[in-house]
Design an enzyme around this catalytic site. Sequence first.
Site: not given
Ligand code: GCO
Ligand code: MN
Ligand code: MN
Length: 416
Positions: A67, A70, A101, A194, A196, A230, A233, A258, A268, A270, A300
Amino acid sequence: MLGRFREGRELNTDRFTPEKKDHFTFGLWTVGNRGRDPFGDAVRPHLSPIRIVEKLSQIGAWGVNLHDNDLVPFGASATERDKIVNEFKKALDTFGMVVPMATVNLFFHPVFRDGAFTANDADVRRFAIQKTMGAIDLGVELGAKIFVLWGGREGVEVDASKDALEALKHYRESLNYLCEYVLDQEYDIRFALEAKPNEPRGDIYLPTTGHMLAFINTLDHANIVGVNPEVAHEHMSGLNFYHGIAQAIDAGKLFHIDLNDQKPGRYDQDLRFASENLKPMFYLVKLLEESGYQGPRHFDAHAYRTEDEDGVWSFALGCMRTYNILKEKARQFTEDKEIQALLEQIKKRSQTDTPVLRNYNRHNALALKEETFNVDELASPGLQYEKLDQLVTELLLGVRTSDATRLGATEAVASA
Ligand code: GCO
Ligand code: MN
Ligand code: MN
């Protein structure tokens, strides 16, 4: 065996050890995740972007994604920005890493508390576009070919507060504007949206990859917009990720992915890739590899909150190794005689289908209406999917690895 990494010295390499040619990438925010959650503070020290680039390169990753914030803190001056970006570029060069990316943070700052492109306040919407154009410039400068948009704050808790149709219009207007910007600048970069379903908003607009695919068709420059689905998600929505990815590929829209994992019915998480759903992730890897998907294999995800920095690198290595192991399993699947014999049966039945359905004409439609089907005969034979699935299970569990065990395993299944 998972290797331990001590300052660049890699122990235990084998055929699953990741290499640059595997095109694995991680976000700065993933391995850099400090384990903060809504209930507890950071458990790990900050890792600088340069340290991340160095370590990821050592363990075999190909690239790193980011990002805007970041790398460049929110509100940094142009001089500060350039200094940081130049140092980062040097590190990429030194460690042979790429940035395939880039994305924009439209969720952290309180200004986005009610959305970015769909905020009710027009100034917030314009600020979001301004910030995104800056993040695109940064991504292009670093060589990114994909720009991900994840609308974490694009949603509501209170439906009375926002007209959902208006919100979609604002969303579309913003994406159209950003596409125009990219085309006007002649940037070689495409967007990947993306989805979610929720978190951090109570409900997020365009909650699944399917919604995104439909929405993309309403954009002025749909050709440069695809999806970034993702795992976690879609699993949050209770969907079959593999099916969603097939649909995205079919639409020519799988621009990025992702990879991570997720237990059902939860926030979520991850989690490390395929740490929870081995079989679904096997079908996913098989699909990605066999469909000719050319994009990065991006993770991700982040390490458990119990881990120190060493644990973070074990986590990252684990994501990549499991992908490579599942890739080998996909190859074994195509070479497994018993599995292939069962699939042959399925294929045979499918091929008895006449080409009639592909070539409509009034004559064959009438003929089809007249045809007699023996439905009892069609409905009676067992389809042997039990046997097929057990073979796949045994393949994944690693008991069908040598030629000698293959036949034995089938007999065991057959007589069970
Ligand atoms: C989340 C998302 C993020 C995005 C990232 C890329 O649920 O936090 O998956 O990780 O993928 O912000 O834009
Ligand atoms: Mn993501
Ligand atoms: Mn996520």
